[in-house]
Motif scaffolding. Structure first.
Motif, PDB file in Angstrom:
ATOM      1  N   ASP A   8       0.835  -1.203   0.000  1.00  0.00           N
ATOM      2  CA  ASP A   8       0.000   0.000   0.000  1.00  0.00           C
ATOM      3  C   ASP A   8       0.874   1.258   0.000  1.00  0.00           C
ATOM      4  O   ASP A   8       1.639   1.498   0.937  1.00  0.00           O
ATOM      5  CB  ASP A   8      -0.873  -0.052   1.271  1.00  0.00           C
ATOM      6  CG  ASP A   8      -1.926   1.028   1.302  1.00  0.00           C
ATOM      7  OD1 ASP A   8      -1.822   2.015   0.543  1.00  0.00           O
ATOM      8  OD2 ASP A   8      -2.864   0.879   2.104  1.00  0.00           O
ATOM      9  N   ILE A   9       0.720   2.071  -1.023  1.00  0.00           N
ATOM     10  CA  ILE A   9       1.559   3.269  -1.172  1.00  0.00           C
ATOM     11  C   ILE A   9       1.330   4.277  -0.039  1.00  0.00           C
ATOM     12  O   ILE A   9       2.214   5.059   0.292  1.00  0.00           O
ATOM     13  CB  ILE A   9       1.316   3.921  -2.554  1.00  0.00           C
ATOM     14  CG1 ILE A   9       2.472   4.860  -2.934  1.00  0.00           C
ATOM     15  CG2 ILE A   9      -0.030   4.649  -2.618  1.00  0.00           C
ATOM     16  CD1 ILE A   9       2.470   5.285  -4.392  1.00  0.00           C
ATOM     17  N   VAL A  31      -6.269   3.449  -6.067  1.00  0.00           N
ATOM     18  CA  VAL A  31      -5.236   4.083  -5.251  1.00  0.00           C
ATOM     19  C   VAL A  31      -5.667   5.489  -4.808  1.00  0.00           C
ATOM     20  O   VAL A  31      -5.318   5.951  -3.712  1.00  0.00           O
ATOM     21  CB  VAL A  31      -3.884   4.075  -6.002  1.00  0.00           C
ATOM     22  CG1 VAL A  31      -3.868   5.005  -7.193  1.00  0.00           C
ATOM     23  CG2 VAL A  31      -2.732   4.367  -5.055  1.00  0.00           C
ATOM     24  N   CYS A 113       1.366   2.133 -10.041  1.00  0.00           N
ATOM     25  CA  CYS A 113       1.398   1.765 -11.467  1.00  0.00           C
ATOM     26  C   CYS A 113       0.258   2.493 -12.175  1.00  0.00           C
ATOM     27  O   CYS A 113      -0.840   1.948 -12.357  1.00  0.00           O
ATOM     28  CB  CYS A 113       1.274   0.261 -11.618  1.00  0.00           C
ATOM     29  SG  CYS A 113       2.560  -0.625 -10.702  1.00  0.00           S
ATOM     30  N   SER A 115      -2.447   4.208 -14.360  1.00  0.00           N
ATOM     31  CA  SER A 115      -3.327   3.803 -15.479  1.00  0.00           C
ATOM     32  C   SER A 115      -3.574   2.299 -15.596  1.00  0.00           C
ATOM     33  O   SER A 115      -4.342   1.883 -16.462  1.00  0.00           O
ATOM     34  CB  SER A 115      -2.810   4.300 -16.843  1.00  0.00           C
ATOM     35  OG  SER A 115      -3.088   5.665 -17.020  1.00  0.00           O
ATOM     36  N   THR A 116      -2.924   1.480 -14.751  1.00  0.00           N
ATOM     37  CA  THR A 116      -3.042   0.026 -14.965  1.00  0.00           C
ATOM     38  C   THR A 116      -4.203  -0.617 -14.203  1.00  0.00           C
ATOM     39  O   THR A 116      -4.367  -1.837 -14.243  1.00  0.00           O
ATOM     40  CB  THR A 116      -1.741  -0.704 -14.569  1.00  0.00           C
ATOM     41  OG1 THR A 116      -1.545  -0.566 -13.156  1.00  0.00           O
ATOM     42  CG2 THR A 116      -0.544  -0.151 -15.314  1.00  0.00           C
ATOM     43  N   GLY A 117      -5.006   0.189 -13.521  1.00  0.00           N
ATOM     44  CA  GLY A 117      -6.181  -0.334 -12.823  1.00  0.00           C
ATOM     45  C   GLY A 117      -7.407  -0.161 -13.698  1.00  0.00           C
ATOM     46  O   GLY A 117      -7.481  -0.730 -14.794  1.00  0.00           O
ATOM     47  N   VAL A 118      -8.331   0.675 -13.253  1.00  0.00           N
ATOM     48  CA  VAL A 118      -9.566   0.855 -14.026  1.00  0.00           C
ATOM     49  C   VAL A 118      -9.310   1.498 -15.400  1.00  0.00           C
ATOM     50  O   VAL A 118     -10.133   1.365 -16.303  1.00  0.00           O
ATOM     51  CB  VAL A 118     -10.646   1.666 -13.270  1.00  0.00           C
ATOM     52  CG1 VAL A 118     -11.186   0.889 -12.086  1.00  0.00           C
ATOM     53  CG2 VAL A 118     -10.142   3.021 -12.833  1.00  0.00           C
ATOM     54  N   TYR A 119      -8.175   2.148 -15.577  1.00  0.00           N
ATOM     55  CA  TYR A 119      -7.867   2.741 -16.888  1.00  0.00           C
ATOM     56  C   TYR A 119      -7.275   1.721 -17.863  1.00  0.00           C
ATOM     57  O   TYR A 119      -7.000   2.044 -19.021  1.00  0.00           O
ATOM     58  CB  TYR A 119      -6.946   3.958 -16.729  1.00  0.00           C
ATOM     59  CG  TYR A 119      -7.646   5.204 -16.217  1.00  0.00           C
ATOM     60  CD1 TYR A 119      -9.000   5.194 -15.900  1.00  0.00           C
ATOM     61  CD2 TYR A 119      -6.954   6.403 -16.063  1.00  0.00           C
ATOM     62  CE1 TYR A 119      -9.642   6.337 -15.426  1.00  0.00           C
ATOM     63  CE2 TYR A 119      -7.587   7.558 -15.599  1.00  0.00           C
ATOM     64  CZ  TYR A 119      -8.924   7.514 -15.279  1.00  0.00           C
ATOM     65  OH  TYR A 119      -9.550   8.655 -14.824  1.00  0.00           O
TER      66      TYR A 119
HETATM   67  P1  ADP Z   1      -6.010   4.139 -12.819  1.00  0.00           P
HETATM   68  O1  ADP Z   1      -7.357   4.790 -12.884  1.00  0.00           O
HETATM   69  O2  ADP Z   1      -4.892   5.104 -13.136  1.00  0.00           O
HETATM   70  O3  ADP Z   1      -5.937   2.874 -13.595  1.00  0.00           O
HETATM   71  P2  ADP Z   1      -6.216   2.642 -10.284  1.00  0.00           P
HETATM   72  O4  ADP Z   1      -6.194   3.198  -8.910  1.00  0.00           O
HETATM   73  O5  ADP Z   1      -7.445   1.939 -10.741  1.00  0.00           O
HETATM   74  O6  ADP Z   1      -5.815   3.861 -11.250  1.00  0.00           O
HETATM   75  O7  ADP Z   1      -4.994   1.643 -10.452  1.00  0.00           O
HETATM   76  C1  ADP Z   1      -3.653   2.056 -10.581  1.00  0.00           C
HETATM   77  C2  ADP Z   1      -2.754   1.049  -9.890  1.00  0.00           C
HETATM   78  O8  ADP Z   1      -2.771   1.303  -8.475  1.00  0.00           O
HETATM   79  C3  ADP Z   1      -3.157  -0.410 -10.063  1.00  0.00           C
HETATM   80  O9  ADP Z   1      -1.983  -1.154 -10.386  1.00  0.00           O
HETATM   81  C4  ADP Z   1      -3.685  -0.799  -8.686  1.00  0.00           C
HETATM   82  O10 ADP Z   1      -3.446  -2.167  -8.415  1.00  0.00           O
HETATM   83  C5  ADP Z   1      -2.830   0.062  -7.795  1.00  0.00           C
HETATM   84  N1  ADP Z   1      -3.314   0.330  -6.426  1.00  0.00           N
HETATM   85  C6  ADP Z   1      -4.570   0.298  -5.932  1.00  0.00           C
HETATM   86  N2  ADP Z   1      -4.587   0.617  -4.620  1.00  0.00           N
HETATM   87  C7  ADP Z   1      -3.289   0.861  -4.264  1.00  0.00           C
HETATM   88  C8  ADP Z   1      -2.627   1.230  -3.057  1.00  0.00           C
HETATM   89  N3  ADP Z   1      -3.303   1.428  -1.922  1.00  0.00           N
HETATM   90  N4  ADP Z   1      -1.270   1.381  -3.069  1.00  0.00           N
HETATM   91  C9  ADP Z   1      -0.578   1.196  -4.220  1.00  0.00           C
HETATM   92  N5  ADP Z   1      -1.133   0.859  -5.396  1.00  0.00           N
HETATM   93  C10 ADP Z   1      -2.475   0.682  -5.427  1.00  0.00           C
END
Ligand code: ADP
Length: 166
Positions: A8-9, A31, A113, A115-119
């Motif tokens: 967790d960042i 995130v 990371c 953009s690698t989540g919902v984007y």
């Molecule tokens: P985006 O809309 O840019 O894709 P997201 O939050 O959906 O953003 O995802 C971006 C990245 O952040 C993904 O790889 C996800 O697994 C990661 N992520 C989600 N929660 C956390 C956290 N608490 N700490 C670090 N990385 C996280």
């Protein structure tokens, strides 16, 4: 120097953490949601004054209840197949965030990371861009900055480990 961390960042005690925000900067899931929850309501109040942010750009606030002193909010591109300028925009997220870090005398910064989540940006391509953009920035500017790639999942950790070892 480029480093890797897992988890967790919001727990990282660095000068700045980067938020993968959306254009409104008014909070979201992933995130972004985690950062707002950990920083507390003052973060949203600060973000309201920023008037949003364009894709590929970055804006800075304080970190409030976070261990990090600053949050750098950047807006990654939504993946639309790769021919909509996604790579340039993602590169710009890293560059603009690092420029703000230098302007604020930040010595350590952690990126999620972007953009690698919902984007839905493909993880391998996104990681290559992240690492090359950061390496190029450090080399071309000659700045001393600790950059941590914070991987939330094992798949990202494997990808970044390979990239940093090559
Ligand atoms: P985006 O809309 O840019 O894709 P997201 O939050 O959906 O953003 O995802 C971006 C990245 O952040 C993904 O790889 C996800 O697994 C990661 N992520 C989600 N929660 C956390 C956290 N608490 N700490 C670090 N990385 C996280």
């Amino acid at each position: 120097m480029l480093k890797l961390d897992a988890g967790d960042i919001t727990h990282l005690a660095v000068d700045a953490i980067v938020n993968a925000a959306n254009k409104s900067l008014l909070g979201g899931g992933g995130v972004d949601g985690a950062i707002h929850r950990a920083a507390g309501p003052e973060l949203l109040e600060a973000c309201k004054k920023l008037n949003g942010c364009e894709t590929g750009q970055a804006k800075v606030t304080q970190g409030y209840n976070l261990p990090a002193r600053f949050v750098i909010h950047t807006v990654g591109p939504v993946w639309k197949g790769g021919d909509h300028g996604e790579a340039e925009l993602l590169k710009s997220c890293y560059q603009e965030s690092l420029k703000l870090a230098v302007e604020h005398d930040i010595r350590s910064i952690a990126f999620p990371c972007i953009s690698t989540g919902v984007y839905r940006y493909p993880k391998q391509e996104a990681a290559s861009i992240a690492v090359s953009s950061c390496k190029n920035f450090l080399q071309s500017r000659g700045v001393e900055l600790d950059i941590t790639f914070c991987c939330f999942g094992d798949d990202d950790l494997d990808i970044y480990r390979q990239l940093l070892n090559s």
